[in-house]
Design a protein around this motif. Sequence first.
Motif, PDB file in Angstrom:
ATOM      1  N   THR A 216     -16.481  27.174   8.730  1.00 30.35           N
ATOM      2  CA  THR A 216     -16.326  27.388   7.288  1.00 30.35           C
ATOM      3  C   THR A 216     -17.686  27.453   6.604  1.00 30.35           C
ATOM      4  OG1 THR A 216     -14.172  26.292   7.268  1.00 30.35           O
ATOM      5  CG2 THR A 216     -15.352  26.433   5.175  1.00 30.35           C
ATOM      6  N   ALA A 217     -18.605  26.588   6.993  1.00 35.57           N
ATOM      7  CA  ALA A 217     -19.932  26.576   6.383  1.00 35.57           C
ATOM      8  C   ALA A 217     -20.674  27.881   6.664  1.00 35.57           C
ATOM      9  CB  ALA A 217     -20.733  25.383   6.901  1.00 35.57           C
ATOM     10  N   LEU A 218     -20.605  28.369   7.890  1.00 36.77           N
ATOM     11  CA  LEU A 218     -21.283  29.626   8.220  1.00 36.77           C
ATOM     12  C   LEU A 218     -20.636  30.812   7.511  1.00 36.77           C
ATOM     13  CD1 LEU A 218     -22.084  29.291  12.034  1.00 36.77           C
ATOM     14  CD2 LEU A 218     -23.708  29.401  10.132  1.00 36.77           C
TER      15      LEU A 218
ATOM     16  N   GLY B 104     -19.167  30.665   4.669  1.00 39.50           N
ATOM     17  CA  GLY B 104     -19.590  30.546   3.279  1.00 39.50           C
ATOM     18  C   GLY B 104     -20.988  31.081   3.061  1.00 39.50           C
ATOM     19  N   ALA B 105     -21.891  30.809   3.990  1.00 38.94           N
ATOM     20  CA  ALA B 105     -23.257  31.310   3.882  1.00 38.94           C
ATOM     21  C   ALA B 105     -23.279  32.835   3.925  1.00 38.94           C
ATOM     22  CB  ALA B 105     -24.112  30.737   5.013  1.00 38.94           C
ATOM     23  N   ARG B 106     -22.488  33.403   4.816  1.00 39.84           N
ATOM     24  CA  ARG B 106     -22.443  34.857   4.942  1.00 39.84           C
ATOM     25  C   ARG B 106     -21.819  35.495   3.698  1.00 39.84           C
ATOM     26  NH1 ARG B 106     -20.589  36.489  10.984  1.00 39.84           N
ATOM     27  NH2 ARG B 106     -21.701  38.394  10.397  1.00 39.84           N
ATOM     28  N   HIS B 107     -20.806  34.845   3.167  1.00 36.77           N
ATOM     29  CA  HIS B 107     -20.165  35.367   1.958  1.00 36.77           C
ATOM     30  C   HIS B 107     -21.137  35.332   0.780  1.00 36.77           C
ATOM     31  CE1 HIS B 107     -16.904  36.285  -0.828  1.00 36.77           C
ATOM     32  NE2 HIS B 107     -17.345  35.283  -1.591  1.00 36.77           N
ATOM     33  N   GLN B 108     -21.857  34.237   0.631  1.00 33.71           N
ATOM     34  CA  GLN B 108     -22.832  34.126  -0.453  1.00 33.71           C
ATOM     35  C   GLN B 108     -23.882  35.222  -0.344  1.00 33.71           C
ATOM     36  OE1 GLN B 108     -22.347  32.444  -3.149  1.00 33.71           O
ATOM     37  NE2 GLN B 108     -23.305  30.435  -2.965  1.00 33.71           N
ATOM     38  N   ALA B 109     -24.397  35.428   0.852  1.00 36.85           N
ATOM     39  CA  ALA B 109     -25.451  36.414   1.033  1.00 36.85           C
ATOM     40  C   ALA B 109     -24.954  37.832   0.763  1.00 36.85           C
ATOM     41  CB  ALA B 109     -26.000  36.320   2.452  1.00 36.85           C
ATOM     42  N   ALA B 110     -23.689  38.076   1.071  1.00 38.69           N
ATOM     43  CA  ALA B 110     -23.152  39.432   0.946  1.00 38.69           C
ATOM     44  C   ALA B 110     -22.646  39.761  -0.448  1.00 38.69           C
ATOM     45  CB  ALA B 110     -22.020  39.630   1.948  1.00 38.69           C
TER      46      ALA B 110
ATOM     47  N   VAL C 189     -28.116  28.460  -3.200  1.00 36.76           N
ATOM     48  CA  VAL C 189     -28.339  27.535  -2.087  1.00 36.76           C
ATOM     49  C   VAL C 189     -27.540  26.261  -2.286  1.00 36.76           C
ATOM     50  CG1 VAL C 189     -30.050  26.080  -0.935  1.00 36.76           C
ATOM     51  CG2 VAL C 189     -30.620  28.442  -1.520  1.00 36.76           C
ATOM     52  N   GLU C 190     -27.604  25.706  -3.487  1.00 35.69           N
ATOM     53  CA  GLU C 190     -26.976  24.410  -3.724  1.00 35.69           C
ATOM     54  C   GLU C 190     -25.461  24.481  -3.723  1.00 35.69           C
ATOM     55  OE1 GLU C 190     -28.816  21.977  -6.639  1.00 35.69           O
ATOM     56  OE2 GLU C 190     -30.828  22.419  -5.905  1.00 35.69           O
ATOM     57  N   GLU C 191     -24.906  25.659  -3.860  1.00 33.56           N
ATOM     58  CA  GLU C 191     -23.461  25.817  -3.710  1.00 33.56           C
ATOM     59  C   GLU C 191     -23.023  25.614  -2.262  1.00 33.56           C
ATOM     60  OE1 GLU C 191     -22.433  29.573  -5.386  1.00 33.56           O
ATOM     61  OE2 GLU C 191     -22.861  28.956  -7.444  1.00 33.56           O
ATOM     62  N   LEU C 192     -23.985  25.693  -1.350  1.00 32.65           N
ATOM     63  CA  LEU C 192     -23.679  25.483   0.073  1.00 32.65           C
ATOM     64  C   LEU C 192     -23.834  24.022   0.486  1.00 32.65           C
ATOM     65  CD1 LEU C 192     -25.564  28.609   1.461  1.00 32.65           C
ATOM     66  CD2 LEU C 192     -23.083  28.347   1.228  1.00 32.65           C
ATOM     67  N   GLY C 193     -24.325  23.181  -0.431  1.00 31.83           N
ATOM     68  CA  GLY C 193     -24.504  21.764  -0.127  1.00 31.83           C
ATOM     69  C   GLY C 193     -25.955  21.358  -0.220  1.00 31.83           C
ATOM     70  N   GLY C 194     -26.250  20.167   0.277  1.00 30.27           N
ATOM     71  CA  GLY C 194     -27.611  19.647   0.216  1.00 30.27           C
ATOM     72  C   GLY C 194     -28.356  19.725   1.533  1.00 30.27           C
ATOM     73  N   GLY C 195     -27.654  20.021   2.598  1.00 32.92           N
ATOM     74  CA  GLY C 195     -28.314  20.108   3.892  1.00 32.92           C
ATOM     75  C   GLY C 195     -28.501  18.777   4.592  1.00 32.92           C
ATOM     76  N   TRP C 196     -27.948  17.712   4.032  1.00 33.14           N
ATOM     77  CA  TRP C 196     -28.111  16.403   4.675  1.00 33.14           C
ATOM     78  C   TRP C 196     -27.244  16.281   5.925  1.00 33.14           C
ATOM     79  CZ3 TRP C 196     -32.279  14.489   2.750  1.00 33.14           C
ATOM     80  CH2 TRP C 196     -32.586  14.646   1.405  1.00 33.14           C
TER      81      TRP C 196
ATOM     82  N   GLU D  78     -24.113  21.916   6.717  1.00 30.80           N
ATOM     83  CA  GLU D  78     -24.741  22.390   5.488  1.00 30.80           C
ATOM     84  C   GLU D  78     -26.169  22.840   5.741  1.00 30.80           C
ATOM     85  OE1 GLU D  78     -24.430  19.375   2.519  1.00 30.80           O
ATOM     86  OE2 GLU D  78     -22.252  19.503   2.351  1.00 30.80           O
ATOM     87  N   ALA D  79     -26.915  22.092   6.541  1.00 31.11           N
ATOM     88  CA  ALA D  79     -28.284  22.484   6.868  1.00 31.11           C
ATOM     89  C   ALA D  79     -28.300  23.836   7.573  1.00 31.11           C
ATOM     90  CB  ALA D  79     -28.945  21.418   7.737  1.00 31.11           C
ATOM     91  N   LEU D  80     -27.378  24.011   8.507  1.00 37.03           N
ATOM     92  CA  LEU D  80     -27.286  25.285   9.214  1.00 37.03           C
ATOM     93  C   LEU D  80     -26.931  26.410   8.247  1.00 37.03           C
ATOM     94  CD1 LEU D  80     -27.249  26.918  11.847  1.00 37.03           C
ATOM     95  CD2 LEU D  80     -24.847  26.238  12.120  1.00 37.03           C
ATOM     96  N   ALA D  81     -25.964  26.168   7.371  1.00 39.00           N
ATOM     97  CA  ALA D  81     -25.529  27.197   6.435  1.00 39.00           C
ATOM     98  C   ALA D  81     -26.657  27.616   5.500  1.00 39.00           C
ATOM     99  CB  ALA D  81     -24.329  26.696   5.627  1.00 39.00           C
ATOM    100  N   ILE D  82     -27.423  26.665   4.995  1.00 37.84           N
ATOM    101  CA  ILE D  82     -28.519  26.996   4.081  1.00 37.84           C
ATOM    102  C   ILE D  82     -29.594  27.803   4.795  1.00 37.84           C
ATOM    103  CG2 ILE D  82     -30.413  26.012   2.711  1.00 37.84           C
ATOM    104  CD1 ILE D  82     -28.462  23.709   1.990  1.00 37.84           C
ATOM    105  N   GLY D  83     -29.960  27.377   6.015  1.00 34.77           N
ATOM    106  CA  GLY D  83     -30.948  28.133   6.774  1.00 34.77           C
ATOM    107  C   GLY D  83     -30.490  29.552   7.057  1.00 34.77           C
ATOM    108  N   VAL D  84     -29.221  29.712   7.404  1.00 36.53           N
ATOM    109  CA  VAL D  84     -28.665  31.045   7.671  1.00 36.53           C
ATOM    110  C   VAL D  84     -28.610  31.875   6.397  1.00 36.53           C
ATOM    111  CG1 VAL D  84     -26.517  32.251   8.285  1.00 36.53           C
ATOM    112  CG2 VAL D  84     -27.388  30.400   9.741  1.00 36.53           C
ATOM    113  N   TYR D  85     -28.172  31.269   5.296  1.00 35.98           N
ATOM    114  CA  TYR D  85     -28.096  32.008   4.031  1.00 35.98           C
ATOM    115  C   TYR D  85     -29.463  32.561   3.635  1.00 35.98           C
ATOM    116  CZ  TYR D  85     -28.183  32.749  -1.001  1.00 35.98           C
ATOM    117  OH  TYR D  85     -28.394  33.288  -2.250  1.00 35.98           O
ATOM    118  N   ALA D  86     -30.495  31.731   3.707  1.00 29.87           N
ATOM    119  CA  ALA D  86     -31.829  32.180   3.327  1.00 29.87           C
ATOM    120  C   ALA D  86     -32.308  33.313   4.234  1.00 29.87           C
ATOM    121  CB  ALA D  86     -32.806  31.006   3.378  1.00 29.87           C
ATOM    122  N   ALA D  87     -31.991  33.213   5.524  1.00 26.94           N
ATOM    123  CA  ALA D  87     -32.368  34.273   6.462  1.00 26.94           C
ATOM    124  C   ALA D  87     -31.639  35.575   6.146  1.00 26.94           C
ATOM    125  CB  ALA D  87     -32.079  33.827   7.891  1.00 26.94           C
ATOM    126  N   LEU D  88     -30.369  35.477   5.780  1.00 26.00           N
ATOM    127  CA  LEU D  88     -29.596  36.668   5.427  1.00 26.00           C
ATOM    128  C   LEU D  88     -30.045  37.259   4.092  1.00 26.00           C
ATOM    129  CD1 LEU D  88     -26.011  35.475   6.414  1.00 26.00           C
ATOM    130  CD2 LEU D  88     -27.279  37.353   7.480  1.00 26.00           C
TER     131      LEU D  88
END
Length: 362
Positions: free
Chosen positions: A241-243, A245-251, A261-268, A272-282
């Motif tokens: 679900t987190a991944l 979400g990251a792909r949906h945000q980027a697209a 970024v913060e809609e994906l969580g805090g990365g703690w 969430e950490a994986l999703a934020i890193g992936v979102y930024a890369a996308l």
Amino acid sequence: MNREALETWRSRVRGSLLGGAIGDALGAPVEFESGRKILKKHPQLLRTFVTGGAGWPPGTVTDDTQMTLFTIEGLIRAGVRSDRGLGLTLAPVHHAYDRWLDTQQRSAPSGERDGWLQAEQWLYARRAPGNTCLGALRGARQGGPRITQYGVQAVNSSKGCGGVMRVAPFGLLPERFGTAGVFDAAAEAAGYTHGHPTGKLASGALAAIVHEICGGAGLEAALDATAELLTRHEGHEETSTALAGARHQAATAPGHGPVRVEELGGGWVAEEALAIGVYAALAYPEPGQLLDALALAVTHSGDSDSTGAICGNILGALHGESALPPELAGAVEGRQVILELADDFVREFSQRGHEAARYPGW
């Protein structure tokens, strides 16, 4: 592997390790600041190394990079062990984490441990190491480093990001190890400290993404393959679900920025950490946009060093060492050690054979 393929792989290995260290050092000084405060000081997002306070100069890495380096050293040792006909097991990686624990409990090398990495004085700095990692590794010792139970999974319910932030080296293994095998190995290694299924599966997912990329896949294709692989594992839903979400945000999200970024969580936590890193890369997937991606990955109210490290691991593998921002690549702490380990890793898994004193096979 022909010479051209070998050089491409070497560039990806060096790029991923150094890119992760850059993202770590970029985000570390602002890890506990709010996104609003970071933006006030850096309205164009955080794009340069800044000081983390007394004894924390610009470009300093944290436990994220420290543990990543011990991961790759452990994998080299596992390769050496395999060269001797003992099989590629992960206990040497756990052994490596035990040596990292020494760096957090001592002020200098004791001379009692083997290998060259643990003798690097700069690794003995404590940069907010994760309590879960420290506690699990201490518990595994059961009385001292000579009787540690290597290869035993941690018994806790933590899914903190301390597992996923260190396992990218598994994804750098050659194609012959297979993405499914790399996924499982990274998940197992994360489980040495983090017992929750999501902590393990998010770690396996990062390794799978990096491995697919190193095999020649684009980022979207690597994510597709990882998404399919995740569904084979019980308890994958949080990571999947987190991944997604990251792909949906980027697209679909209009504009990329800290709010997204913060809609994906805090990365703690791991997913969430994986999703934020992936979102930024996308959000910024091109070679010339790598600094844009790292800046986005660290400018938020959360675990900025870990999300920056994950983004750097992914894009460094995708684009290779030459795409890294030179002003940061040249100034990050431990650069020479990072690149030495990268080259030794490539040599071990392409040519085989290291001196036992340098990389003992345990």
